[in-house]
Design a protein around this motif. Structure first.
Motif: not given
Ligand code: FAD
Ligand code: NAP
Length: 578
Positions: A96-114
Motif C-alpha cells: 500500500s502507498d499508505e504508510v504507518p502512523v509515526r513510530e514513537p520516539y523514544p522506542d515504546a514499550p512492547a505493550v500497547e493498551e487500547r
C-alpha cells in the motif's frame, strides 16, 4: 516401497530431549508449582487431555501463516473465523502507498493498551479532527500499513516462498517482486474463499483483535474485536466493538509488529524536525515508511543500520540521491558476521560511504529549518554535516499485538506482578512448545515457524491435536521439552541443520500420530527443492553457505551429538521466522 520409506523415516529419526552440551538454553523457564495450573490428574497421564471438544476456532492474522492455518482448520471441519486488522489478506505482502502512523520516539514499550468501551457491543462515529486526529491517521493506526516498498523483491527464492496450490507463473524469476508475492498470497486466499471480496462468514477484515482472554466460564477464549469502516458519506469512519467466543485460538500476527528506534543522544529532538519542503513529513523516520525513491533526488541521506532494509533501500535511492552514508555498529571482523550480514554489506551500492556508529546528535537551535545545519558526531569523533534525511533501518522488535490477558488468569495469579504480556517479547515466543501450543493452555496456539516452509507441518499438527488425531505429551513433559536444547536450538535460518531438524521432527511426529490415530501422512521437503534452494543460496547469498548436505547430515550424526556447537554454528541467527 512407499510403506518402507515411511518406516525408515519413522525409525531412523529420533530426537534428543536432554539439555546440555555447549549450547545451553538461554533462558530456562520454571514456573513455581504453586503458580502453575497443573492438573494433578493430568500429570499422571501420558498425554495432555483437553477438558472439552474443540469446535470453534479463531485465527488472528491473514498473512501467509494465518491463511494457511485457516484453510487447514476449515479442511478439518472446525468452524473458523479469520480476523485481520488490514482491509484484505496478504499480511506483510499487502502493498500500500499508505504508510504507518509515526513510530514513537523514544522506542515504546512492547505493550500497547487500547481503549475499549465498557459495554459491548458498541459503535462510534469519528469525524475528521476528533480529539485532534485526522480520519486518515485513525485509519492507518488501525490497520498498520506494511513495511514493503514499491520495488522490493524477496531475499528468498520462489521455491521457499510459495504457498501450496497457487503456483507462480511458470516464467517467474527466482527473486520475486513484492507485488507478485502479494498477488500469490491473495490467489491462495481466493482459492480457499478467504479473500476480502469472497462472500463468506469466515473472514472479517479491517477487524483488529484488541484483547484475548479466557472465556467467562474459564473455558475457551473471548476475543474483543474492533472493526473500522470507511463510510460512503465522506469524512466519517465507523468503529464497532464486539466479542466472540471460541474453543481454541490460533495467533499469527507476524514477526515484525513494531519498529525498533535506537537510543542515541539527541535523536529525540531531531525526530521532531519536519521536512523543510513538505511539512507533513519528518526528516528522521523508520525504514518501514519507505515507498519510492523520488523524494531523495539530489539529497544527502544517512542510513542507520546495515541489515537488509538498509542495503536494499540504499540501492533503490542510489540512482537519484546525491550522497549515501551508512552507519553501522562495530563488528569484530568480517568472518564473524552472519552470511546475511555480509550479503547486506556487499549489496550496498558502490557509492555508499560506510561510517561508524553515531555517538550523538548535537542539539539544534531551531526545529523549523530542517536538520541540514545540524551536526552528527560519530563514535570516532568525526562530525557529519549537510544531511537532508535520516532513515532508521534499525529493524523491528516483537511487540504485543493485542492485550493478551492470559498468563495471570491461567496461572491463577491475581496481581499483575508477573508481566502479563511477555509471551511476545524476545526473539522466540515464550511458554510456547515447539508444536506452537501455549503450554499452560494448549487451546491457544501460535505460528512459530517459517510459514512458507514449515508452516504446513505446524498448522496440520495443531489441527490434529485439536481434533484428537495427534497427542501432546502431558504438561510436565511439555515443559521439559520447552526447557531442552530441542526448543532452544532447533530453529534457525531455513536450509540450515537446525531448521531441517524441526521439519524432520514434525514429519516423524505427524506420521507416527497419523498411523496410530488416523489422518494423512506428510512428506518431507521434496529433494528437488533442496537442490534449487541450495543453488540459489550459493549464487545470491554466499558461496559455500548452503549445501544439499545440510538437509541430510542428521542421518549421519548420532542424536547424542545434536546439541554440539558445530551443528549450530552456521545458523546463528536470532530470527526464527527465516
Ligand atoms: C520489509 C520486509 C521484507 C521481507 N522480505 C521477506 C522475504 O523476502 N522473504 C521472506 O521469506 N520473508 C520476508 N519477510 C518476512 C515476512 O514477515 C514473511 O515473509 C511472512 O509475511 C510472515 O508471515 P506471517 O503470516 O507470519 O506474518 P505477516 O505476513 O506479517 O501477517 C500477519 C498478519 O497479522 C495481522 N495482525 C497483526 N496483529 C493483529 C491484530 N491485533 N488483529 C488482527 N490482525 C492482526 C496483520 O495485519 C497481518 O496481516 C519480510 C519482512 C519485512 C518486514
Ligand atoms: N526482501 C527484502 O529485500 C527485505 C528487505 C527488508 C527487510 N527484509 C527482511 O525483514 C527483516 C528485517 O530486516 P531489517 O533490515 O529491517 O532489520 P534487521 O535485519 O534487524 O537489521 C537492522 C540493522 O540495524 C542495525 N542497528 C540497530 N541499531 C543500530 C544502531 N544504533 N546503529 C547502527 N546500526 C544499528 C543492526 O545491527 P546488528 O544486527 O548488529 O544489531 C542491523 O544491521 C529481515 O528478516 C529481512 O530479511 C527483507
Amino acid at each position: 516401497m512407499h510403506q518402507l520409506f515411511w518406516l525408515s523415516v519413522l525409525f531412523c529419526t529420533t530426537f534428543p530431549i536432554a539439555s546440555g552440551g555447549v549450547n545451553e538454553p538461554q533462558a530456562v523457564f520454571n514456573i513455581p508449582n504453586a503458580e502453575r495450573n497443573t492438573n494433578d490428574e493430568q500429570a499422571s497421564e501420558k498425554w495432555y487431555k483437553f477438558n472439552s471438544t474443540i469446535k470453534r476456532v479463531a485465527v488472528i492474522g491473514a498473512g501467509p501463516a494465518g491463511l494457511q492455518a485457516a484453510a487447514t482448520f476449515i479442511k478439518h471441519n472446525f468452524t473458523v473465523r479469520l480476523f485481520d486488522r488490514a482491509p484484505g489478506p496478504g499480511g506483510n505482502w499487502l502493498y500500500s502507498d499508505e504508510v504507518p502512523v509515526r513510530e514513537p520516539y523514544p522506542d515504546a514499550p512492547a505493550v500497547e493498551e487500547r481503549w475499549i468501551p465498557e459495554e459491548l457491543p458498541a459503535s462510534k462515529y469519528y469525524n475528521d479532527g476528533d480529539k485532534g486526529l485526522t480520519l486518515d491517521s485513525r485509519w492507518r493506526e488501525h490497520w498498520q500499513p506494511r513495511s514493503i516498498w514499491n520495488t522490493l523483491h524477496t531475499n528468498s527464492p520462489a521455491v521457499i516462498t510459495e504457498l501450496p496450490d497457487a503456483p507462480y507463473p511458470p516464467d517467474h524469476s527466482w527473486v520475486i517482486s513484492a507485488h507478485t508475492i502479494g498477488a500469490h498470497v491473495r490467489a491462495y486466499a481466493s482459492i480457499h474463499n478467504l479473500n476480502a471480496n469472497d462472500k463468506s462468514s469466515v473472514h472479517s477484515y479491517s477487524t483488529r483483535v484488541e484483547k484475548l482472554s479466557k472465556g467467562p466460564d474459564g473455558n475457551g477464549w473471548r476475543l474483543i474485536l474492533k472493526q473500522l469502516k470507511k463510510l460512503e458519506e465522506p469524512d466519517r469512519l465507523k468503529a464497532t466493538w464486539w466479542t466472540e467466543d471460541f474453543d481454541a485460538v490460533f495467533v499469527a500476527p507476524g514477526p515484525y509488529t513494531s519498529p525498533h528506534v535506537p537510543e542515541i543522544d539527541g535523536l529525540l529532538q531531531w525526530s521532531e524536525v519536519r521536512d523543510v519542503e513538505d511539512a507533513s513529513r519528518f526528516s528522521v523516520y523508520h525504514s518501514r515508511v519507505y515507498r519510492r525513491p523520488d523524494r531523495y533526488t539530489g539529497k544527502n541521506i544517512l542510513v542507520i543500520g546495515v541489515g537488509t532494509s538498509g542495503s536494499e533501500i540504499a540501492r533503490d535511492i542510489a540512482p537519484v540521491a546525491n550522497k549515501i552514508y551508512a552507519s553501522h555498529k562495530e563488528y569484530a571482523d568480517w568472518d564473524t558476521l552472519h552470511p546475511f550480514q555480509r550479503r547486506s554489506f556487499r549489496r550496498f551500492p558502490d557509492e555508499t560511504e560506510f561510517i561508524p556508529k553515531i555517538s550523538h546528535f548535537e542539539p539544534l537551535s531551531s526545529l523549523d529549518n530542517g536538520i541540514k545545519d545540524g551536526k552528527i558526531v560519530l563514535v570516532n569523533g568525526t562530525v557529519l554535516e549537510e544531511i537532508d534525511e535520516i532513515i532508521l533501518a534499525t529493524g523491528y522488535k516483537r511487540s504485543n499485538p493485542f492485550h493478551l490477558s492470559v498468563l495471570n488468569e491461567t496461572f491463577g495469579v491475581e496481581a499483575v506482578e508477573a508481566p502479563p504480556f511477555d509471551v511476545f517479547t524476545g526473539p522466540a515466543l515464550k511458554y510456547v512448545h515447539w508444536t506452537g501450543h501455549f503450554i499452560p493452555d494448549p487451546t491457544l496456539a501460535f505460528s512459530t515457524v517459517r510459514p512458507w516452509t514449515a508452516g504446513q507441518y505446524q498448522y496440520y499438527g495443531q489441527a490434529k491435536v485439536w481434533e484428537g488425531t495427534a497427542h501432546l505429551p502431558n504438561e510436565a513433559e511439555l515443559w521439559a521439552q520447552y526447557n531442552s536444547s530441542r526448543y532452544n536450538n532447533f530453529r534457525g535460518l531455513f536450509g540450515t541443520g537446525p531448521s531441517e531438524a524441526i521439519v524432520r521432527q514434525y514429519v516423524t511426529w505427524l506420521n507416527n500420530e497419523s498411523l496410530e490415530n488416523g489422518g494423512r501422512l506428510v512428506s518431507p521437503w521434496p529433494v528437488q527443492n533442496w537442490e534449487v534452494f541450495a543453488y540459489y543460496a550459493n549464487q545470491e547469498w554466499e558461496q559455500g553457505y548452503l549445501s544439499k548436505e545440510n538437509f541430510t547430515r542428521f542421518e549421519n550424526i548420532p542424536d547424542n551429538q545434536w546439541t554440539q556447537k558445530d551443528i549450530w554454528d552456521i545458523s546463528v541467527f536470532e530470527d526464527e521466522f527465516w
